[in-house]
Write an enzyme that holds these catalytic residues in place. Structure first.
Site, short mmCIF file in Angstrom:
data_model
loop_
_atom_site.label_atom_id
_atom_site.label_comp_id
_atom_site.label_asym_id
_atom_site.label_seq_id
_atom_site.Cartn_x
_atom_site.Cartn_y
_atom_site.Cartn_z
N PHE A 1 50.09 33.82 36.66
CA PHE A 1 51.03 34.28 37.70
C PHE A 1 50.99 35.80 37.73
CE2 PHE A 1 53.13 30.98 35.00
CZ PHE A 1 52.98 29.89 35.85
N GLY B 1 46.23 42.37 37.56
CA GLY B 1 47.51 42.03 36.93
C GLY B 1 47.47 40.71 36.20
N CYS B 2 48.66 40.12 36.06
CA CYS B 2 48.86 39.02 35.11
C CYS B 2 48.22 37.69 35.48
CB CYS B 2 50.35 38.81 34.87
SG CYS B 2 51.14 40.21 34.04
N PHE B 3 47.81 37.51 36.74
CA PHE B 3 47.19 36.22 37.08
C PHE B 3 45.70 36.18 36.76
CE2 PHE B 3 46.93 38.68 41.10
CZ PHE B 3 45.57 38.60 41.36
#
Length: 393
Positions: free
Chosen positions: A375, A165-167
């Site tokens: 994050f 994901g986004c991290f």
């Protein structure tokens, strides 16, 4: 002859200096959507125009997103051929997988070719490959496919990161730093490639967090070359990777979740994600910059994953950041949307290019020290301390 000790071998294996980003390349699909037109297009293509109240809500989400346009591999023609992808929760994983297992490595290759060209060394000198995607899963993975597409050596040491994901734009730099600094002469090709074909689906008034994703996510791939002890006659360091840390925020269970199902990748988030991040961000900053003696967050340059405008606004307010601190981050959000793991690498690219254009003294907007934040699901935060390099020194 005296036997060589393990300690001597260990010392010889290690690089002398810190890892640095030596080149950056980015790529997007050719197809793009403008945010102003997207609500009409989205509700039409998903045959949801009868949901007028929900459409108005989605319009407001798009208006507040601070996004101007996003690139998307999924064209209208592809979506018409795959009606189950346009439904809210129809079985569609096979169709999605068929797209991403081919297109994710291809888009990654485009970014990698640009990074390798800027780096200026033959690709045979790439010793390690890290490939990261939240778009689809396959065996052998995207790392293998990219090795074949680029014609890398079969002995290249590969790492495949799925579903982070986004991290993960921070994670790949942390891993690349460790590889480069612990393997003398290592040159690590890092690729993050994301395509929203796994998450695209029609609207439902019972699942508004899915709609948030439909308003924010875009497609893109970014690649960097990371290495220590650069050959100054050819290689041009852009940013040194000084330290890297990862933490799970307290009381954040279930804040951001994704689940791979027959219907594709579903996306769930709590409303308080911006609050959780802004409440905890200073602790991460103090831990990272305390040893350096920095406590003024306006004295460093910022590469922050642009999860969405609310996160950026709350971080800015909580830390008292000047508006220009998140300029590069907001610029990438505006022009590309949230590209998950690839975003922070796009922002690095945006910053170094803008600094060169504006005649800044360093690649960090004229400043020496900077932070890169990722994050994502967990809620997980990656914190990477960067040191810029002088421009035209």
């Amino acid at each position: 002859m005296a036997a060589v000790t393990v300690e001597e071998i260990r010392k010889a294996q290690r690089a002398d200096g810190p890892a640095a980003v030596l080149a950056i390349g980015t790529a997007t699909p050719a197809n793009y959507v403008t945010q102003a037109d997207y609500p009409d297009y989205y509700f039409r293509i998903t045959k949801s125009e009868h949901m007028t109240e929900l459409k108005e809500k989605f319009k407001r989400m798009c208006d507040k997103s601070m996004i101007r346009k996003r690139y998307m591999y999924l064209t209208e023609d592809i979506l018409k051929e795959n009606p189950n992808m346009c439904a809210y929760m129809a079985p569609s994983l096979d169709a999605r997988q068929d797209i991403v297992v081919v297109e994710v490595p291809k888009l990654g290759k485009e970014a990698a070719v640009k990074a390798i060209k800027e780096w200026g060394q033959p690709k045979s000198k790439i010793t390690h490959l890290i490939f990261c995607t939240t778009s689809g899963v396959d065996m052998p993975g995207c790392d293998y496919q990219l090795t074949k597409l680029l014609g890398l050596r079969p002995s290249v040491k590969r790492f495949m990161m799925y579903q982070q994901g986004c991290f993960a734009g921070g994670t790949v730099l942390r891993l690349a730093k460790d590889l480069a600094e612990n393997n003398r002469g290592a040159r690590v090709l890092v690729v993050c490639s994301e395509i929203t074909a796994v998450t695209f689906r029609g609207p439902a008034d019972t699942h508004l967090d899915s709609l948030v994703g439909q308003a924010l996510f875009g497609d893109g791939a970014a690649a960097v070359i990371v290495g220590a002890d650069p050959n100054e006659s050819i290689e041009r360091p852009l940013y040194q990777l000084v330290s890297a840390a990862q933490t799970i925020l307290p009381d954040s269970d279930g804040a951001i979740d994704g689940h791979l199902r027959e219907v594709g990748l579903t996306f769930h988030l709590l409303k308080d994600v911006p609050g959780l991040i802004s409440k905890n961000i200073e602790k991460s900053l103090k831990e990272a910059f305390g040893p350096i003696g920095i406590s003024d967050w306006n004295s460093i340059f910022w590469i922050a994953h642009p999860g969405g405008p609310a996160i950026l606004d709350q971080v800015e307010a909580k830390l008292g950041l000047k508006e220009e601190k998140l300029r590069a981050t907001r610029q990438v959000l505006s022009e590309y949307g949230n590209m998950s793991s690839a975003c922070v690498l796009f922002i690095l690219d945006e910053m170094r290019k803008k600094c060169a254009e504006e005649g800044r003294a360093t690649t960090g907007e004229g400043l020496d020290w900077g932070v890169l934040f990722g994050f994502g699901p967990g809620l997980t935060v990656e914190t990477v301390v960067l040191r810029s390099v002088p421009i035209n020194a």
